[in-house]
Write a protein that holds these residues in place. Structure first.
Motif, PDB file in Angstrom:
ATOM      1  N   CYS A   1      -5.172   5.862   2.280  1.00 47.55           N
ATOM      2  CA  CYS A   1      -4.402   4.624   2.118  1.00 47.55           C
ATOM      3  C   CYS A   1      -4.734   4.076   0.736  1.00 47.55           C
ATOM      4  O   CYS A   1      -5.881   3.685   0.478  1.00 47.55           O
ATOM      5  CB  CYS A   1      -4.766   3.633   3.214  1.00 47.55           C
ATOM      6  SG  CYS A   1      -3.829   2.087   3.136  1.00 47.55           S
TER       7      CYS A   1
ATOM      8  N   LYS B   1      -4.727   1.432  -1.910  1.00 49.28           N
ATOM      9  CA  LYS B   1      -4.615  -0.022  -1.987  1.00 49.28           C
ATOM     10  C   LYS B   1      -4.948  -0.511  -3.385  1.00 49.28           C
ATOM     11  O   LYS B   1      -5.821   0.042  -4.048  1.00 49.28           O
ATOM     12  CB  LYS B   1      -5.551  -0.682  -0.976  1.00 49.28           C
ATOM     13  CG  LYS B   1      -5.243  -0.358   0.474  1.00 49.28           C
ATOM     14  CD  LYS B   1      -6.214  -1.064   1.409  1.00 49.28           C
ATOM     15  CE  LYS B   1      -5.912  -0.768   2.861  1.00 49.28           C
ATOM     16  NZ  LYS B   1      -6.864  -1.444   3.773  1.00 49.28           N
TER      17      LYS B   1
ATOM     18  N   VAL C   1       0.834  -1.206   0.000  1.00 50.81           N
ATOM     19  CA  VAL C   1       0.000   0.000   0.000  1.00 50.81           C
ATOM     20  C   VAL C   1       0.867   1.254   0.000  1.00 50.81           C
ATOM     21  O   VAL C   1       2.046   1.220   0.371  1.00 50.81           O
ATOM     22  CB  VAL C   1      -0.956   0.039   1.218  1.00 50.81           C
ATOM     23  CG1 VAL C   1      -1.844  -1.185   1.247  1.00 50.81           C
ATOM     24  CG2 VAL C   1      -0.178   0.186   2.516  1.00 50.81           C
TER      25      VAL C   1
END
Length: 369
Positions: free
Chosen positions: A268, A270, A254
């Motif tokens: 974040c 991802k 990530v």
């Protein structure tokens, strides 16, 4: 997928005002040198190579180079453009090709970085010393061997001759390229190998570093003290260009985007199946590119979404940078080649032969005509 806006040159006529990687030896006109960060593109690939890790916590890219690589100490300034193996590509108004090559030692180079004024290039790796290249004379000098283990990253302080290095010896060291005989001082605190670091673009006393145990430290180098510790980064840390309001970090598969003022995560990112090996910002700080062995992605920072993805077809991706003058191009380093990718156009890349092994870290030099 959404298209990223093209933020630089829009016409071929404007693009033709520039030429890349030309006349470095003659010093013609003024040079502009850039970091491994810029905006809009992705890529494809070519060959693959399997290699063994030297440490459980560190990728195999840190293994030593093949001993068959030439080991000459020829000054860079006397090397000429290779005429026996031309490697020059013209693409949509600009040229992209090799100017010259130098093997200063057999040890692998893991990182390089230009000073803000473009006068110096620092490169480092397994030799445990930094080579400082004078881009006017194209000579180099070496620092002392103050690190006891290999150097993983090197970054210049903005608008300064000061630069920092991170190392497997768990330290960060501060140097002055004008007086490279000995490091100025050492920052101690990491319990594991320090893998990456970066200076804040505005608050130039602020330095960030990360280690293989996912620990990230913010340092005030004037005070020579750590001012914040968090768990947010393993592979790489890079401040947002210009304002430096955000910090991008690679940890596992990530990419974390952190608010520098509050030290709180903003997003974040991802999507990668494998570990993220390299990250870079576009020049305006609106987009982030990330690289894993099997894919390249371009993310919108404000939306936290992946705008474009490029899947590997064989060659392992290792490093990336947006082109400094043509931010619609992302250039990816892999095994023996560089690949130019415009994600707004297609999932095909333009491959250019480069080194003999993996291209782990690099920068672009371009000349204004």
């Amino acid at each position: 997928m959404n298209q990223m806006p093209i933020q630089t040159v829009q016409t071929e006529e404007h693009q033709n005002q520039y030429s890349l990687l030309q006349q470095l030896q003659t010093g013609r006109k003024k040079k502009k040198l850039s970091n491994s960060t810029t905006a809009d593109q992705k890529l494809d690939f070519i060959k693959a190579e399997e290699h063994k890790p030297i440490d459980d916590t560190v990728d195999s890219f840190l293994s030593h180079d093949d001993d068959s690589v030439d080991n000459t100490n020829t000054p860079f300034k006397i090397l000429k453009r290779r005429s026996n193996r031309p490697n020059k590509t013209e693409h949509k108004g600009f040229t992209f090709g090799e100017v010259s090559c130098l093997h200063s030692f057999k040890s692998k180079v893991l990182s390089c970085h230009f000073s803000s004024d473009g006068k110096f290039l620092a490169s480092a790796g397994h030799e445990k010393k930094v080579l400082i290249w004078n881009m006017e004379t194209l000579d180099f000098v070496k620092t002392s061997e103050d690190h006891s283990l290999l150097i993983t990253d090197v970054r210049f302080r903005p608008c300064s001759t000061i630069f920092a290095t991170s190392s497997f010896d768990k330290t960060v060291q501060i140097w002055d390229s004008a007086k490279p005989s000995k490091s100025l001082f050492k920052l101690v605190g990491h319990a594991e190998q320090v893998l990456s670091l970066d200076f804040h673009p505005g608050k130039v006393d602020l330095l960030c570093s990360c280690d293989s145990n996912n620990e990230m430290r913010l340092w005030n180098i004037n005070q020579r003290a750590c001012i914040h510790v968090s768990k947010a980064a393993t592979k790489q840390v890079r401040f947002q260009p210009r304002l430096g309001m955000l910090l991008a970090t690679a940890s596992g598969n990530v990419v974390n985007v952190i608010d520098v003022e509050t030290n709180k995560p903003q997003s974040c990112l991802k999507g990668h199946n494998k570990e993220v090996l390299s990250i870079c910002w576009d020049p305006c700080g609106k987009y982030i590119a990330s690289i894993s062995e099997d894919s390249a992605r371009v993310w919108s920072v404000s939306g936290g979404e992946c705008l474009h993805e490029l899947r590997s077809t064989g060659n392992k991706f290792q490093s990336c940078t947006f082109h400094p003058a043509y931010s619609q191009f992302l250039v990816i380093g892999g095994y023996q080649c560089l690949e130019l990718w415009n994600p707004n156009e297609s999932n095909k890349t333009l491959a250019i032969d480069a080194h003999r092994g993996l291209i782990l870290h690099w920068q672009i030099v371009y000349t204004l005509k």
